[in-house]
Design a protein around this motif. Structure first.
Motif, PDB file in Angstrom:
ATOM      1  N   ASP A   1      25.667  25.060  68.830  1.00  0.00           N
ATOM      2  CA  ASP A   1      26.985  25.089  68.203  1.00  0.00           C
ATOM      3  C   ASP A   1      26.986  25.991  66.966  1.00  0.00           C
ATOM      4  OD1 ASP A   1      29.541  24.595  67.373  1.00  0.00           O
ATOM      5  OD2 ASP A   1      29.296  22.444  67.071  1.00  0.00           O
ATOM      6  N   GLY A   2      27.727  27.091  67.026  1.00  0.00           N
ATOM      7  CA  GLY A   2      27.905  27.933  65.845  1.00  0.00           C
ATOM      8  C   GLY A   2      26.885  29.038  65.673  1.00  0.00           C
ATOM      9  N   LEU A   3      26.016  29.255  66.655  1.00  0.00           N
ATOM     10  CA  LEU A   3      24.991  30.284  66.513  1.00  0.00           C
ATOM     11  C   LEU A   3      25.607  31.676  66.350  1.00  0.00           C
ATOM     12  CD1 LEU A   3      21.909  30.852  66.528  1.00  0.00           C
ATOM     13  CD2 LEU A   3      22.104  31.234  69.000  1.00  0.00           C
ATOM     14  N   GLY A   4      26.787  31.882  66.926  1.00  0.00           N
ATOM     15  CA  GLY A   4      27.429  33.189  66.829  1.00  0.00           C
ATOM     16  C   GLY A   4      27.650  33.638  65.398  1.00  0.00           C
ATOM     17  N   ASP A   5      28.021  32.704  64.512  1.00  0.00           N
ATOM     18  CA  ASP A   5      28.244  33.072  63.108  1.00  0.00           C
ATOM     19  C   ASP A   5      26.952  33.533  62.449  1.00  0.00           C
ATOM     20  OD1 ASP A   5      30.931  32.463  63.252  1.00  0.00           O
ATOM     21  OD2 ASP A   5      30.690  30.431  62.485  1.00  0.00           O
ATOM     22  N   TRP A   6      25.836  32.883  62.802  1.00  0.00           N
ATOM     23  CA  TRP A   6      24.547  33.288  62.237  1.00  0.00           C
ATOM     24  C   TRP A   6      24.120  34.644  62.785  1.00  0.00           C
ATOM     25  CZ3 TRP A   6      19.769  34.204  64.537  1.00  0.00           C
ATOM     26  CH2 TRP A   6      18.701  34.378  63.638  1.00  0.00           C
ATOM     27  N   ILE A   7      24.271  34.851  64.100  1.00  0.00           N
ATOM     28  CA  ILE A   7      23.926  36.143  64.694  1.00  0.00           C
ATOM     29  C   ILE A   7      24.793  37.243  64.097  1.00  0.00           C
ATOM     30  CG2 ILE A   7      23.863  37.471  66.842  1.00  0.00           C
ATOM     31  CD1 ILE A   7      23.446  34.824  68.336  1.00  0.00           C
ATOM     32  N   GLU A   8      26.053  36.935  63.856  1.00  0.00           N
ATOM     33  CA  GLU A   8      26.978  37.920  63.289  1.00  0.00           C
ATOM     34  C   GLU A   8      26.450  38.478  61.967  1.00  0.00           C
ATOM     35  OE1 GLU A   8      31.725  38.046  62.411  1.00  0.00           O
ATOM     36  OE2 GLU A   8      30.623  36.385  61.514  1.00  0.00           O
ATOM     37  N   GLN A   9      26.051  37.586  61.047  1.00  0.00           N
ATOM     38  CA  GLN A   9      25.590  38.090  59.748  1.00  0.00           C
ATOM     39  C   GLN A   9      24.265  38.818  59.895  1.00  0.00           C
ATOM     40  OE1 GLN A   9      22.965  36.552  57.460  1.00  0.00           O
ATOM     41  NE2 GLN A   9      22.163  35.470  59.239  1.00  0.00           N
ATOM     42  N   LEU A  10      23.415  38.374  60.813  1.00  0.00           N
ATOM     43  CA  LEU A  10      22.125  39.038  61.011  1.00  0.00           C
ATOM     44  C   LEU A  10      22.315  40.466  61.509  1.00  0.00           C
ATOM     45  CD1 LEU A  10      18.986  38.863  61.254  1.00  0.00           C
ATOM     46  CD2 LEU A  10      19.360  38.089  63.608  1.00  0.00           C
ATOM     47  N   ILE A  11      23.116  40.639  62.558  1.00  0.00           N
ATOM     48  CA  ILE A  11      23.289  41.967  63.151  1.00  0.00           C
ATOM     49  C   ILE A  11      24.118  42.872  62.262  1.00  0.00           C
ATOM     50  CG2 ILE A  11      24.349  43.203  65.075  1.00  0.00           C
ATOM     51  CD1 ILE A  11      23.501  40.980  66.925  1.00  0.00           C
ATOM     52  N   ALA A  12      25.233  42.360  61.725  1.00  0.00           N
ATOM     53  CA  ALA A  12      26.133  43.219  60.952  1.00  0.00           C
ATOM     54  C   ALA A  12      25.466  43.738  59.689  1.00  0.00           C
ATOM     55  CB  ALA A  12      27.408  42.451  60.596  1.00  0.00           C
ATOM     56  N   GLU A  13      24.804  42.855  58.958  1.00  0.00           N
ATOM     57  CA  GLU A  13      24.207  43.278  57.693  1.00  0.00           C
ATOM     58  C   GLU A  13      22.944  44.095  57.919  1.00  0.00           C
ATOM     59  OE1 GLU A  13      23.929  41.364  53.261  1.00  0.00           O
ATOM     60  OE2 GLU A  13      23.211  40.128  54.917  1.00  0.00           O
ATOM     61  N   SER A  14      22.268  43.877  59.037  1.00  0.00           N
ATOM     62  CA  SER A  14      21.033  44.604  59.314  1.00  0.00           C
ATOM     63  C   SER A  14      21.286  45.998  59.865  1.00  0.00           C
ATOM     64  CB  SER A  14      20.171  43.822  60.310  1.00  0.00           C
ATOM     65  OG  SER A  14      19.751  42.586  59.769  1.00  0.00           O
ATOM     66  N   THR A  15      22.349  46.166  60.670  1.00  0.00           N
ATOM     67  CA  THR A  15      22.547  47.454  61.351  1.00  0.00           C
ATOM     68  C   THR A  15      23.676  48.292  60.789  1.00  0.00           C
ATOM     69  OG1 THR A  15      24.111  46.672  63.043  1.00  0.00           O
ATOM     70  CG2 THR A  15      21.757  46.342  63.486  1.00  0.00           C
ATOM     71  N   GLY A  16      24.604  47.709  60.045  1.00  0.00           N
ATOM     72  CA  GLY A  16      25.793  48.444  59.622  1.00  0.00           C
ATOM     73  C   GLY A  16      25.567  49.245  58.352  1.00  0.00           C
ATOM     74  N   LYS A  17      25.049  50.447  58.498  1.00  0.00           N
ATOM     75  CA  LYS A  17      24.758  51.282  57.326  1.00  0.00           C
ATOM     76  C   LYS A  17      24.569  52.728  57.784  1.00  0.00           C
ATOM     77  CE  LYS A  17      21.589  48.333  56.972  1.00  0.00           C
ATOM     78  NZ  LYS A  17      20.484  47.408  56.634  1.00  0.00           N
ATOM     79  N   SER A  18      24.650  53.633  56.838  1.00  0.00           N
ATOM     80  CA  SER A  18      24.449  55.065  57.131  1.00  0.00           C
ATOM     81  C   SER A  18      25.401  55.566  58.211  1.00  0.00           C
ATOM     82  CB  SER A  18      22.991  55.329  57.541  1.00  0.00           C
ATOM     83  OG  SER A  18      22.102  54.905  56.536  1.00  0.00           O
ATOM     84  N   GLY A  19      26.578  54.933  58.305  1.00  0.00           N
ATOM     85  CA  GLY A  19      27.586  55.371  59.262  1.00  0.00           C
ATOM     86  C   GLY A  19      27.340  54.953  60.692  1.00  0.00           C
ATOM     87  N   VAL A  20      26.329  54.113  60.928  1.00  0.00           N
ATOM     88  CA  VAL A  20      26.061  53.619  62.280  1.00  0.00           C
ATOM     89  C   VAL A  20      26.034  52.099  62.231  1.00  0.00           C
ATOM     90  CG1 VAL A  20      24.742  55.671  62.926  1.00  0.00           C
ATOM     91  CG2 VAL A  20      23.552  53.700  61.974  1.00  0.00           C
ATOM     92  N   GLY A  21      25.910  51.480  63.391  1.00  0.00           N
ATOM     93  CA  GLY A  21      25.787  50.029  63.388  1.00  0.00           C
ATOM     94  C   GLY A  21      26.330  49.383  64.641  1.00  0.00           C
ATOM     95  N   ILE A  22      26.046  48.094  64.754  1.00  0.00           N
ATOM     96  CA  ILE A  22      26.542  47.255  65.839  1.00  0.00           C
ATOM     97  C   ILE A  22      27.491  46.234  65.227  1.00  0.00           C
ATOM     98  CG2 ILE A  22      25.906  45.610  67.640  1.00  0.00           C
ATOM     99  CD1 ILE A  22      23.106  46.945  67.667  1.00  0.00           C
ATOM    100  N   LEU A  23      28.711  46.189  65.739  1.00  0.00           N
ATOM    101  CA  LEU A  23      29.715  45.251  65.222  1.00  0.00           C
ATOM    102  C   LEU A  23      29.712  43.978  66.053  1.00  0.00           C
ATOM    103  CD1 LEU A  23      32.169  44.606  63.353  1.00  0.00           C
ATOM    104  CD2 LEU A  23      33.608  45.473  65.213  1.00  0.00           C
ATOM    105  N   PRO A  24      29.286  42.835  65.478  1.00  0.00           N
ATOM    106  CA  PRO A  24      29.377  41.566  66.204  1.00  0.00           C
ATOM    107  C   PRO A  24      30.799  41.006  66.130  1.00  0.00           C
ATOM    108  CG  PRO A  24      27.847  41.467  64.322  1.00  0.00           C
ATOM    109  CD  PRO A  24      28.694  42.676  64.158  1.00  0.00           C
ATOM    110  N   VAL A  25      31.263  40.477  67.240  1.00  0.00           N
ATOM    111  CA  VAL A  25      32.595  39.877  67.321  1.00  0.00           C
ATOM    112  C   VAL A  25      32.415  38.464  67.861  1.00  0.00           C
ATOM    113  CG1 VAL A  25      34.930  40.060  68.247  1.00  0.00           C
ATOM    114  CG2 VAL A  25      33.599  42.147  67.788  1.00  0.00           C
ATOM    115  N   VAL A  26      32.578  37.465  67.011  1.00  0.00           N
ATOM    116  CA  VAL A  26      32.412  36.077  67.431  1.00  0.00           C
ATOM    117  C   VAL A  26      33.698  35.622  68.120  1.00  0.00           C
ATOM    118  CG1 VAL A  26      31.935  33.717  66.689  1.00  0.00           C
ATOM    119  CG2 VAL A  26      30.815  35.642  65.534  1.00  0.00           C
ATOM    120  N   VAL A  27      33.570  35.241  69.378  1.00  0.00           N
ATOM    121  CA  VAL A  27      34.715  34.843  70.195  1.00  0.00           C
ATOM    122  C   VAL A  27      34.697  33.319  70.353  1.00  0.00           C
ATOM    123  CG1 VAL A  27      35.824  35.112  72.446  1.00  0.00           C
ATOM    124  CG2 VAL A  27      34.692  37.065  71.377  1.00  0.00           C
TER     125      VAL A  27
END
Length: 560
Positions: free
Chosen positions: A274-300
């Motif tokens: 329950d709720g793992l998507g919110d944790w994955i969201e912050q992990l992926i977004a903050e880790s990859t979103g930089k230097s004009g590239v990245g993966i955007l997580p969308v919690v559905v």
């Protein structure tokens, strides 16, 4: 069954990764294996992400085996829980990586935990008024200087004193989790609080299996040793070329992102996590979103909600163990499914995110743009908020429109529906909309329903974050990732404000400054920002939802 087979270890399985990797012109997995990435990662090789990332990586790879060192916490946690046996209401004051993992752990395992990760005065006041003298407050901050968490600590300290406790008695109600030598460690000693030190070689978003994740969960009644066991059982597979679910997932994420599917829809399959998507969201977004590239997580929200699929979306489901005969993905048209125990999920996603960083060529451990909004907030708290005039007023909702690049000559919206249509029209074929709600996530919870409505109306990925907690996760992606975002900020009048003890501002003023500071950071990038200010929250949220539903219905009617 998902195409692409299954790769698993220690009860955790990743389905579909082979097909995702094969869809790229060149195999990301083959390139990773040729460079011995699995072996180098488990050996904590800081050179994996290039010379510019090496110094940061050298002090941020403790998560690879922190589950072993975390076992040293277990006897301390048992003693602490016995010592605080009369305090049965656990409150966690923390932001981002310091709060999201324990929230997932306790929700999944059915243990009560009050998470305070806001500056909304109504939400803070409600927490303070809930079983105060039976509360133990876990104050969690890696740096020890997080303004929200410091404000929570001050508010609870004052509340305990106002309730008639002595300072010594009040100190017993606090458990401090921080890094060795941080300012908060010194403050904790002055308070007479209990202190548990976290692993200093683990960054906040990778800290699920450190003291940040384990202390509040254990106090809430979780058997955290089981989480460590699950992670350790998986760890043996992470250095291998085959039967390595972390490698499979990371290669698939990287391959998809570099071939046009750089948005990842995260959908729970309903099998017990329950709720793992919110944790994955912050992990992926903050880790990859930089230097004009990245993966955007969308919690559905659920498998039937809009926004789970799309031409530039990689659809990933997650959950616990699959029952006999179950099809991975829970009926969603998913490309990937990740199923297994929670402790193994944490380690798998951390490993996969680091591997995706190799594929993308970015440093997954820094967060270069997070400080911008913080600096803007501090400046506004000192100088005062800017005076702004609304672009329009619609049924008690004040609208403030800041056009993005190329929109300066567009007609100025005169009502709520027109403003939302203008915002959605600017998304194009590769953009996304981020909804950022600086409201009470419990009292104003229905505001979250705008996400699926706007996803249905636009046909594009739409994210939703409660402010200011998203500033500690997706906020990095908003500013450092691909400049494809449009932004809807929702704020609300504060009826009954609350002072921050020892500071010259209130929680309401801090919340308003955080919202304004983030708007400034986004506007400086020429991104469109629509701010909707609810002069009456109780009336404004339903009005907003009605307009969004109307836009979604018109959009559905216009589709073939």
């Amino acid at each position: 069954m998902l195409d692409g087979g299954c790769e698993g270890a220690a009860g955790l399985a990743v389905y579909g990764a082979e097909t995702v990797d094969a869809s790229a012109p060149a195999s990301a997995r083959a390139a990773l294996l040729a460079d011995d990435v699995p072996g180098r990662l488990v050996r904590k090789d800081p050179t994996l992400w290039g010379p510019e990332a090496q110094d940061e990586a050298a002090i941020r790879l403790g998560w690879v085996d922190t589950f072993r060192r975390s076992r040293e916490l277990l006897p301390q946690l048992a003693e602490l829980k016995a010592e605080l046996g009369d305090l049965d209401h656990v409150v966690l004051a923390g932001m981002g990586g310091s709060s999201l993992a324990p929230e997932v752990i306790t929700r999944t395992l059915g243990k009560p935990l009050t998470v305070l990760d806001t500056t909304d005065p109504g939400q803070v006041r409600a927490a303070l008024g809930d079983r105060l003298l039976r509360s133990v407050v876990v104050v969690a901050s890696k740096s020890g200087s997080t303004v929200e968490t410091d404000s929570h600590r001050r508010a609870y300290w004052q509340a305990f004193l106002d309730a008639g406790l002595t300072e010594a008695e009040a100190g017993r109600h606090f458990v401090i989790v921080t890094d060795p030598g941080s300012p908060l460690a010194k403050t904790a000693a002055e308070m007479g609080a209990f202190v548990l030190l976290a692993d200093p070689d683990v960054g906040g978003r990778y800290s699920a299996l450190t003291a940040f994740g384990l202390v509040p969960a254990a106090l809430a009644g979780v058997d955290v040793a089981e989480l460590l066991d699950q992670a350790e059982a998986l760890a043996a597979a992470l250095g291998g070329d085959r039967d390595n679910p972390g490698l499979a997932l990371g290669a698939a994420l990287g391959a998809a992102a570099t071939t046009g599917r750089d948005k990842v829809a995260l959908v729970s399959d309903g099998t017990g996590i329950d709720g793992l998507g919110d944790w994955i969201e912050q992990l992926i977004a903050e880790s990859t979103g930089k230097s004009g590239v990245g993966i955007l997580p969308v919690v559905v929200e659920d498998p039937g909600s809009p926004g789970a699929t799309g031409p530039d979306v990689l659809t990933v489901t997650y959950g616990g163990g699959l029952p006999a005969g179950a099809v991975p993905g829970g009926g969603v048209r998913a490309q990937l499914a990740v199923n297994g125990p929670l402790g193994a999920q944490f380690l798998t996603w951390e490993y996969a995110t680091a591997v995706a960083g190799v594929v993308l060529g970015i440093d997954p451990f820094n967060q270069p743009n997070v400080t911008e909004s913080k600096e803007n907030t501090n400046r506004l708290l000192g100088s005062g908020l800017p005076v702004e005039s609304p672009t329009f007023v619609d049924a008690g909702i004040e609208g403030y429109w800041s056009p993005g690049a190329g929109q300066q000559d567009a007609p100025v919206p005169g009502d709520l529906a027109g403003a939302l249509r203008l915002l959605l029209a600017g998304l194009g074929e590769d953009g996304y909309l981020a909804v950022m709600a600086y409201l009470d996530r419990f009292a104003d919870a229905k505001a979250g329903q705008v996400r699926p409505g706007l996803a249905a109306a636009s046909g594009r990925p739409v994210t939703f974050g409660w402010g200011p907690r998203f500033l500690h996760s997706t906020g990095q992606y908003h500013k450092g990732g691909p400049q494809l975002g449009s932004f809807l900020q929702i704020t609300g009048d504060v009826v009954d404000d609350l002072p921050v003890p020892g500071k010259p501002y209130t929680f309401g003023q801090l919340q308003a400054a955080q919202a304004a500071g983030d708007r400034q950071a986004l506007a400086e990038r020429d991104r469109p920002v629509l701010r909707l200010h609810l002069t009456d929250r109780a009336a404004g949220v339903p009005r907003l939802l009605d307009v969004v539903r109307g836009l979604a219905e018109v959009s559905e009617e216009g589709r073939p």
